[in-house]
Design a protein around this motif. Structure first.
Motif, short mmCIF file in Angstrom:
data_model
loop_
_atom_site.label_atom_id
_atom_site.label_comp_id
_atom_site.label_asym_id
_atom_site.label_seq_id
_atom_site.Cartn_x
_atom_site.Cartn_y
_atom_site.Cartn_z
N ARG A 262 -4.24 7.26 3.46
CA ARG A 262 -4.91 6.45 2.82
C ARG A 262 -6.29 6.19 3.66
O ARG A 262 -5.87 6.16 5.01
CB ARG A 262 -4.01 5.45 3.28
CG ARG A 262 -2.88 5.37 2.51
CD ARG A 262 -2.29 3.53 2.34
NE ARG A 262 -3.16 3.04 1.04
CZ ARG A 262 -3.36 3.29 0.30
NH1 ARG A 262 -1.95 3.75 -0.84
NH2 ARG A 262 -3.40 1.63 -0.71
N ARG A 263 -7.54 5.91 2.97
CA ARG A 263 -8.81 6.13 3.57
C ARG A 263 -8.82 4.33 3.42
O ARG A 263 -8.89 3.60 2.70
CB ARG A 263 -9.82 6.39 2.68
CG ARG A 263 -11.11 6.32 3.39
CD ARG A 263 -12.08 6.69 2.95
NE ARG A 263 -13.19 6.24 2.97
CZ ARG A 263 -14.03 6.12 3.41
NH1 ARG A 263 -13.80 4.22 2.14
NH2 ARG A 263 -15.63 5.52 3.78
N GLN B 105 -7.29 2.71 0.01
CA GLN B 105 -6.96 3.90 -1.19
C GLN B 105 -6.01 4.53 -0.44
O GLN B 105 -6.65 5.18 0.13
CB GLN B 105 -7.92 3.55 -2.17
CG GLN B 105 -9.23 4.89 -1.57
CD GLN B 105 -10.14 4.76 -2.52
OE1 GLN B 105 -10.24 4.96 -3.18
NE2 GLN B 105 -11.35 5.50 -1.68
N PRO B 106 -5.24 5.23 -1.89
CA PRO B 106 -4.50 7.06 -1.50
C PRO B 106 -5.47 7.72 -1.05
O PRO B 106 -6.73 7.90 -1.84
CB PRO B 106 -3.69 7.57 -2.49
CG PRO B 106 -3.91 6.13 -3.77
CD PRO B 106 -4.52 5.19 -2.64
N VAL B 107 -5.66 9.07 -0.50
CA VAL B 107 -6.20 10.34 0.00
C VAL B 107 -5.41 10.94 -0.62
O VAL B 107 -4.03 12.15 -0.23
CB VAL B 107 -6.81 10.32 0.88
CG1 VAL B 107 -7.68 11.37 1.13
CG2 VAL B 107 -7.50 8.75 1.39
N PHE B 108 -5.81 11.88 -1.55
CA PHE B 108 -5.09 12.82 -1.84
C PHE B 108 -5.56 14.61 -1.55
O PHE B 108 -7.70 14.50 -2.30
CB PHE B 108 -4.63 13.30 -3.39
CG PHE B 108 -3.95 12.47 -3.64
CD1 PHE B 108 -2.56 12.18 -3.31
CD2 PHE B 108 -4.48 11.21 -4.18
CE1 PHE B 108 -1.67 11.12 -3.93
CE2 PHE B 108 -3.57 10.16 -4.22
CZ PHE B 108 -2.16 10.30 -4.27
N ALA C 156 0.26 -1.20 -0.21
CA ALA C 156 0.09 0.11 -0.06
C ALA C 156 0.69 1.24 0.02
O ALA C 156 0.11 1.97 -0.56
CB ALA C 156 -1.03 0.17 1.61
N LEU C 157 2.50 0.69 0.54
CA LEU C 157 3.16 2.43 0.51
C LEU C 157 3.83 2.68 -0.49
O LEU C 157 4.19 4.04 -1.35
CB LEU C 157 4.40 2.49 1.84
CG LEU C 157 3.96 2.24 2.87
CD1 LEU C 157 4.75 1.72 4.08
CD2 LEU C 157 3.52 3.66 3.91
N HIS D 235 -3.01 3.51 -6.46
CA HIS D 235 -4.57 2.02 -6.58
C HIS D 235 -5.49 1.72 -5.09
O HIS D 235 -4.50 1.21 -4.30
CB HIS D 235 -4.17 1.64 -7.65
CG HIS D 235 -3.57 2.04 -8.99
ND1 HIS D 235 -4.54 2.52 -9.87
CD2 HIS D 235 -2.06 2.02 -9.87
CE1 HIS D 235 -3.28 3.24 -11.12
NE2 HIS D 235 -1.99 2.59 -10.46
N PRO D 236 -6.50 1.69 -5.30
CA PRO D 236 -7.08 0.96 -4.38
C PRO D 236 -6.49 -0.86 -4.64
O PRO D 236 -5.87 -1.04 -5.09
CB PRO D 236 -8.54 0.87 -5.35
CG PRO D 236 -8.60 2.29 -5.77
CD PRO D 236 -7.37 2.47 -6.51
N LEU D 237 -6.27 -1.13 -3.25
CA LEU D 237 -5.97 -2.26 -2.64
C LEU D 237 -7.97 -3.55 -2.12
O LEU D 237 -7.61 -2.57 -1.82
CB LEU D 237 -4.50 -2.37 -1.99
CG LEU D 237 -3.75 -1.83 -3.23
CD1 LEU D 237 -2.35 -1.67 -1.96
CD2 LEU D 237 -3.06 -2.40 -4.08
N SER D 238 -6.93 -4.61 -2.21
CA SER D 238 -8.40 -4.85 -0.98
C SER D 238 -7.62 -6.15 -0.81
O SER D 238 -6.66 -7.10 -1.31
CB SER D 238 -9.62 -5.18 -2.24
OG SER D 238 -9.46 -6.44 -3.07
N LEU D 239 -8.34 -6.78 0.04
CA LEU D 239 -8.03 -8.40 0.96
C LEU D 239 -9.07 -8.78 1.67
O LEU D 239 -9.38 -8.07 2.36
CB LEU D 239 -6.56 -8.83 1.13
CG LEU D 239 -6.37 -7.70 2.49
CD1 LEU D 239 -4.98 -8.80 3.15
CD2 LEU D 239 -6.32 -7.11 2.86
N GLU D 240 -8.77 -10.21 1.73
CA GLU D 240 -9.66 -10.55 2.90
C GLU D 240 -8.86 -11.24 4.02
O GLU D 240 -7.60 -11.42 3.70
CB GLU D 240 -10.42 -11.64 2.33
CG GLU D 240 -11.71 -11.44 1.33
CD GLU D 240 -12.48 -11.92 0.84
OE1 GLU D 240 -12.70 -13.62 2.05
OE2 GLU D 240 -13.74 -12.18 0.16
N PHE D 241 -9.27 -10.85 5.69
CA PHE D 241 -8.44 -11.50 6.49
C PHE D 241 -9.59 -11.65 7.28
O PHE D 241 -10.22 -11.82 7.95
CB PHE D 241 -7.25 -10.74 6.82
CG PHE D 241 -7.50 -8.92 7.25
CD1 PHE D 241 -7.35 -9.09 8.54
CD2 PHE D 241 -7.83 -8.21 6.00
CE1 PHE D 241 -7.65 -7.31 9.19
CE2 PHE D 241 -8.44 -6.47 6.79
CZ PHE D 241 -8.51 -6.60 8.19
#
Length: 530
Positions: free
Chosen positions: A263-264, A251-254, A223-224, A228-234
């Motif tokens: 990031r949000r 996802q990053p916030v600008f 993520a760093l 772009h948005p990233l997703s996963l399940e945990f």
């Protein structure tokens, strides 16, 4: 009093009322310059005496109030700024405060007469003895700013409501990793309150299931580097020790200027979904096991059926051939020695033997159609019906039958098996119209309850619908063999073939009023059934 006020304004602007001559000393010139500055101030400004009376008013007040300075001088300021009907200073009046505090007072007030909200500043002016002499009253229009502030507050409130009342556990991480915001739903999902997360940012990582922490660490590193948005399940472990599944999207916030604001992230509880998926996997495994068992049973049944068919074909035909052979020998060699009754008995044996052979052939065909591998392809039922009609007419040229065959009826299915269906249905229609002088046979298609239905209709002998349940069973006949020949296998064959195509077949009829045999091919236009 009016003259006195005029003298005050004139003196304040630098004029010498007594002599009518302007002073040329430096203080006089300064006062004159101040008067000019006062007039051109862009904000409404007045000079008041200690009793709220207007001593002087600048051009901005004249423009806002729609009055000349001369019309305002001597009147109370609150009459000008708040309307003619106002007879006392309004609540929160900065002038009233100044009279108590003897220092500058500034407040925000709504000025009805000027139609807006103003920042009003009252500054005291003292004489040489230290007594309050005048008050400089300046009103700055802040209506647009206040409206913008209100719009901003309303926008922030909407955003807060949307965020706080989301069913998801949302949070906002600052560029340095600190928590800036956590939604209220965090308690519903994790058991921990928003205040606990904000006070202890490390709690975010600690509630992750130990087995999934390496996954989260790799995700955070990615993520760093990602824009772009990233997703996963945990999985997480709640305050009560319950293991719950979440799906995580970040996802990053600008900012509006393009600056990185952190990031949000949003976490949705999918525990129930995971349970359903696990149950589905279990059910699918159970279904696959049952299908495998059923397939093995069907394969065993098919082997038994093949064995039975072989026995029928070989073991039963041989005795029948013997019976038929010896019956023919008796008729040829000894027929003259038998009386009429004896000859009739032998003829009956011969016919029964042929009948048995026909039944054996029909059974073998029924078995073959049940086991035959199906090859799906486009099939022109209209062309097939025309061919069969021509064959029937050629076999019995003495009959006059009118065929009405609809053109363009094409389906997807096994051509060989569908031909057996058409031969049986059209053959039955031909057979049961044998006693009708003007026989008609129709093949067509129609819509019934949203389904495409194909049909073969005739005006022949028909039958009683009370016995329709027997039609599609093997060896079941609604007419005696002395009326119409047949084995009673044809319609059973039709039902099995249509069933293998995923369709249905049924009949409607009435005695001596003909019959209609209808069938559906639900997968006929879309390929092989699943």
């Amino acid at each position: 009093m009016t003259n006195h006020l005029a003298d005050d304004r004139s003196a304040w602007q630098g004029g010498d009322v007594a002599s009518g001559e302007r002073s040329d000393d430096r203080p006089g010139r300064s006062r004159s310059a101040c008067g000019n500055v006062f007039d051109v101030i862009g904000h409404p400004a007045v000079i008041l005496d200690p009793g709220h009376g207007i001593v002087a008013a600048n051009r901005a007040v004249e423009k806002a109030a729609g009055l000349t300075e001369a019309e305002m001088v001597g009147r109370k300021c609150y009459e000008i700024f708040h309307g003619k009907g106002v007879t006392a200073p309004p609540a929160g009046c900065p002038m009233e405060r100044l009279l108590v505090s003897n220092r500058m007072e500034t407040v925000e007030m709504e000025m009805e007469a000027f139609g807006g909200i103003f920042l009003v500043s009252c500054t005291p002016v003292f004489d040489e003895a230290g007594h309050l002499d005048k008050v400089i009253h300046i009103a700055t229009d802040i209506t647009d700013r206040k409206r913008a502030e209100q719009a901003l507050r309303e926008s922030e409130e909407r955003c807060r409501i949307v965020a706080d009342y989301s069913a998801d556990w949302d949070f906002w991480l600052a560029p340095d990793g600190g928590l800036l915001y956590v939604s209220l739903a965090c308690r519903d999902i994790t058991g921990y309150s928003r205040e606990e997360f904000l006070a202890d940012p490390g709690l975010n990582a600690r509630i992750v299931h130990p087995d999934d922490r390496p996954l989260i660490e790799r995700h955070n590193e990615e993520a760093l580097r990602s824009a772009h948005p990233l997703s996963l399940e945990f999985r997480i472990v709640t305050r009560e020790g319950e293991v719950r599944w979440v799906t995580h999207v970040c996802q990053p916030v600008f900012g509006s200027g393009g600056e990185f604001r952190g990031r949000r992230a949003s976490n949705r509880d999918i525990t129930n979904l995971k349970r359903v998926e696990a149950e589905n996997r279990r059910l699918n495994a159970e279904l696959e096991r049952r299908v495998a068992e059923r397939t093995a049973q069907l394969e065993a049944a098919n082997r038994e059926l093949e064995s039975f068919s072989y026995s029928v074909s070989h073991d039963l035909r041989a005795p029948l051939r013997h019976v038929a052979g010896f019956t023919n020998i008796l008729l040829e060699d000894c027929g003259e020695q038998l009386d009429e009754t004896g000859q009739d008995c032998l003829m009956r044996v011969a016919r029964a033997t042929r009948r048995m052979e026909e039944l054996i052939d029909a059974l073998l065909n029924l078995s073959r159609y049940t086991r035959k591998e199906m090859a799906f392809e486009p099939v022109d039922l209209s062309a097939m019906a025309r061919e069969i009609a021509a064959e029937l007419a050629k076999a019995d040229p003495a009959r006059t039958v009118t065929f009405a065959i609809r053109e363009g009826l094409t389906v997807h299915g096994d051509a060989g098996l569908l031909r057996v269906v058409m031969e049986n249905l059209l053959g039955n229609a031909w057979k049961y119209t044998g006693r009708v002088a003007a026989a008609t046979i129709e093949f067509g298609r129609e819509e019934r309850a949203g389904k495409v239905v194909y049909f073969v209709r005739d005006n022949g002998a028909g039958f009683d619908m009370a016995y329709a349940g027997k039609l599609f069973s093997a060896f079941q006949r609604l007419h005696g063999s002395d009326e119409f020949e047949g084995t009673g296998i044809g319609l059973a064959t039709v039902r099995r073939i249509i069933g293998r195509h995923g369709g249905e077949v049924w009949a409607d009829a009435a005695p001596e009023r003909g019959a209609t045999f209808s069938f559906t091919l639900p997968n006929g236009n879309s390929g092989r059934p699943q």
